[in-house]
Design a protein around this motif. Structure first.
Motif, PDB file in Angstrom:
ATOM      1  N   GLY A   1       0.841  -1.202   0.000  1.00  0.00           N
ATOM      2  CA  GLY A   1       0.000   0.000   0.000  1.00  0.00           C
ATOM      3  C   GLY A   1       0.878   1.255   0.000  1.00  0.00           C
ATOM      4  O   GLY A   1       2.001   1.238   0.507  1.00  0.00           O
ATOM      5  N   GLY A   2       0.393   2.316  -0.597  1.00  0.00           N
ATOM      6  CA  GLY A   2       1.060   3.611  -0.509  1.00  0.00           C
ATOM      7  C   GLY A   2       2.352   3.749  -1.292  1.00  0.00           C
ATOM      8  O   GLY A   2       3.150   4.645  -1.017  1.00  0.00           O
ATOM      9  N   CYS A   3       2.601   2.878  -2.263  1.00  0.00           N
ATOM     10  CA  CYS A   3       3.865   2.965  -3.014  1.00  0.00           C
ATOM     11  C   CYS A   3       3.724   3.817  -4.266  1.00  0.00           C
ATOM     12  O   CYS A   3       4.688   4.026  -4.995  1.00  0.00           O
ATOM     13  N   GLY A   4       2.509   4.299  -4.549  1.00  0.00           N
ATOM     14  CA  GLY A   4       2.333   5.231  -5.673  1.00  0.00           C
ATOM     15  C   GLY A   4       1.580   4.672  -6.863  1.00  0.00           C
ATOM     16  O   GLY A   4       1.651   5.232  -7.957  1.00  0.00           O
TER      17      GLY A   4
ATOM     18  N   PRO B   1       5.136   0.209  -9.519  1.00  0.00           N
ATOM     19  CA  PRO B   1       5.684   1.364  -8.824  1.00  0.00           C
ATOM     20  C   PRO B   1       6.386   0.902  -7.551  1.00  0.00           C
ATOM     21  O   PRO B   1       5.927  -0.026  -6.885  1.00  0.00           O
ATOM     22  N   MET B   2       7.497   1.558  -7.238  1.00  0.00           N
ATOM     23  CA  MET B   2       8.293   1.088  -6.100  1.00  0.00           C
ATOM     24  C   MET B   2       8.873   2.283  -5.362  1.00  0.00           C
ATOM     25  O   MET B   2       9.477   3.153  -5.977  1.00  0.00           O
ATOM     26  N   GLN B   3       8.680   2.305  -4.052  1.00  0.00           N
ATOM     27  CA  GLN B   3       9.256   3.377  -3.249  1.00  0.00           C
ATOM     28  C   GLN B   3      10.675   3.001  -2.868  1.00  0.00           C
ATOM     29  O   GLN B   3      10.942   1.817  -2.622  1.00  0.00           O
TER      30      GLN B   3
ATOM     31  N   THR C   1       9.260   5.669  -7.338  1.00  0.00           N
ATOM     32  CA  THR C   1       8.428   6.825  -6.989  1.00  0.00           C
ATOM     33  C   THR C   1       8.960   7.460  -5.703  1.00  0.00           C
ATOM     34  O   THR C   1       9.688   6.817  -4.943  1.00  0.00           O
ATOM     35  N   MET C   2       8.575   8.685  -5.466  1.00  0.00           N
ATOM     36  CA  MET C   2       8.937   9.412  -4.231  1.00  0.00           C
ATOM     37  C   MET C   2      10.444   9.384  -3.999  1.00  0.00           C
ATOM     38  O   MET C   2      10.919   9.142  -2.888  1.00  0.00           O
ATOM     39  N   PHE C   3      11.183   9.640  -5.073  1.00  0.00           N
ATOM     40  CA  PHE C   3      12.640   9.535  -5.045  1.00  0.00           C
ATOM     41  C   PHE C   3      13.263  10.884  -4.713  1.00  0.00           C
ATOM     42  O   PHE C   3      12.873  11.913  -5.258  1.00  0.00           O
ATOM     43  N   ASP C   4      14.244  10.859  -3.827  1.00  0.00           N
ATOM     44  CA  ASP C   4      15.014  12.063  -3.514  1.00  0.00           C
ATOM     45  C   ASP C   4      16.487  11.745  -3.758  1.00  0.00           C
ATOM     46  O   ASP C   4      17.144  11.112  -2.930  1.00  0.00           O
ATOM     47  N   GLY C   5      16.969  12.174  -4.912  1.00  0.00           N
ATOM     48  CA  GLY C   5      18.336  11.844  -5.340  1.00  0.00           C
ATOM     49  C   GLY C   5      19.418  12.399  -4.425  1.00  0.00           C
ATOM     50  O   GLY C   5      20.568  11.979  -4.500  1.00  0.00           O
TER      51      GLY C   5
END
Ligand SMILES: Nc1ncnc2c1ncn2[C@@H]1O[C@H](COP(=O)(O)OP(=O)(O)O)[C@@H](O)[C@H]1O
Ligand SMILES: [Mg+2]
Length: 266
Positions: free
Chosen positions: A12-15, A158-160, A195-199
């Protein structure tokens, strides 16, 4: 030719919903005919498309599935299908809403002949009108999700970037392998979208390396990464497309780039 994607990951919640919505909007802006289908009883996508009370809609996906089951799988005798009132329209796309009643379909499917084929019948019925159909799956690998995987040509995962449990991903991959072996031999994994990536975070880059090392030979990890941004949640709450809400922002740009990367692959 029409291509159906299942957007699936039982986490759940991975985008999943964000990916379905924003990829759909990106493809629609490129001029493609797109239909989204909400395959989650939580109906978050239906709400984000401007229908905050999905349970009050007269016809949603569970009604259609029930009607196909009652018709013994013969779509030509399903009264609901002929009326087409289940296709709504928002943000330049068509979509099929969901509602909480999809939870009940799970139990009905157990005693249905050819229970894995119900959604496939529906998608086959509508697909000629579209270039792309995107199925927003629920966070569970149950019969309804198997229906979505059986109805699809390709899977998007999709993968967090988290030190996730490899077991969860293994379970998804083995479910996809089972569907391919027993139901839908043409099903392929198109790839995983981070998803939700911060490089800027070492930790996120490390997870990316680990995922690429462990799974890169089984499926493609898309070049495009979706950055983390509060804009995603804002637009969903407001029922607006990211391309209207913040067209120059990094999320709109990332999904536009992802749309291009996806179709470049054919
Ligand atoms: N790129 C992003 N940056 C920040 N928040 C995001 C991003 N993508 C999704 N979210 C938020 O994370 C939550 C879960 O996303 P969602 O797409 O609903 O996942 P799922 O459908 O897999 O449950 C939602 O509140 C959503 O608005
Ligand atoms: Mg969702």
């Amino acid at each position: 030719m029409s291509i159906t994607y299942a957007v699936s990951n039982q986490k759940g919640g991975c985008g999943k919903t964000s990916l379905t919505l924003n990829l759909g909007a990106a493809l629609a802006r490129m001029g493609f005919k797109v239909c989204l289908c909400d395959v989650d009883p939580q109906a978050n996508m239906t709400m984000a498309l401007g229908y905050p009370q999905p349970d009050e809609l007269p016809v949603t996906l569970p009604h259609i599935m029930q009607d196909i089951i009652t018709s013994g799988g013969r779509t030509e005798t399903s009264g609901l299908l002929q009326k087409r009132e289940y296709i709504l329209s928002s943000q330049g796309m068509d979509f099929v809403p969901s509602s909480i009643e999809l939870t009940g379909i799970e139990n009905i499917l157990i005693n249905t002949m050819s229970r894995e084929n119900v959604l496939k019948k529906f998608i086959s019925y509508i697909k000629d009108g579209y270039d792309y159909i995107l199925l927003d799956c629920m966070p569970s690998l149950n019969f309804v999700t198997i229906n979505a995987l059986n109805a699809a040509d390709r899977v998007l995962i999709p993968m967090q970037p988290q030190f996730f449990s490899a077991k969860g991903l293994e379970l998804l991959l083995s479910t996809i392998a089972n569907v391919r072996e027993n139901l839908n031999p043409e099903l392929t994994i198109e790839g995983a979208l981070i998803t939700m990536f911060d490089g800027r975070l070492n930790f996120h880059r490390e997870v990316l390396d680990i995922v690429t090392g462990a799974y890169g030979e089984y499926f493609r990890i898309f070049e495009t990464k979706i950055p983390v941004s509060v804009r995603v949640t804002e637009t969903q709450a407001q029922g607006r497309s990211i391309f209207d809400h913040d067209p120059r922002g990094k999320i709109a740009q990332a999904y536009a780039a992802f749309g291009k990367e996806l179709i470049a692959n054919g």
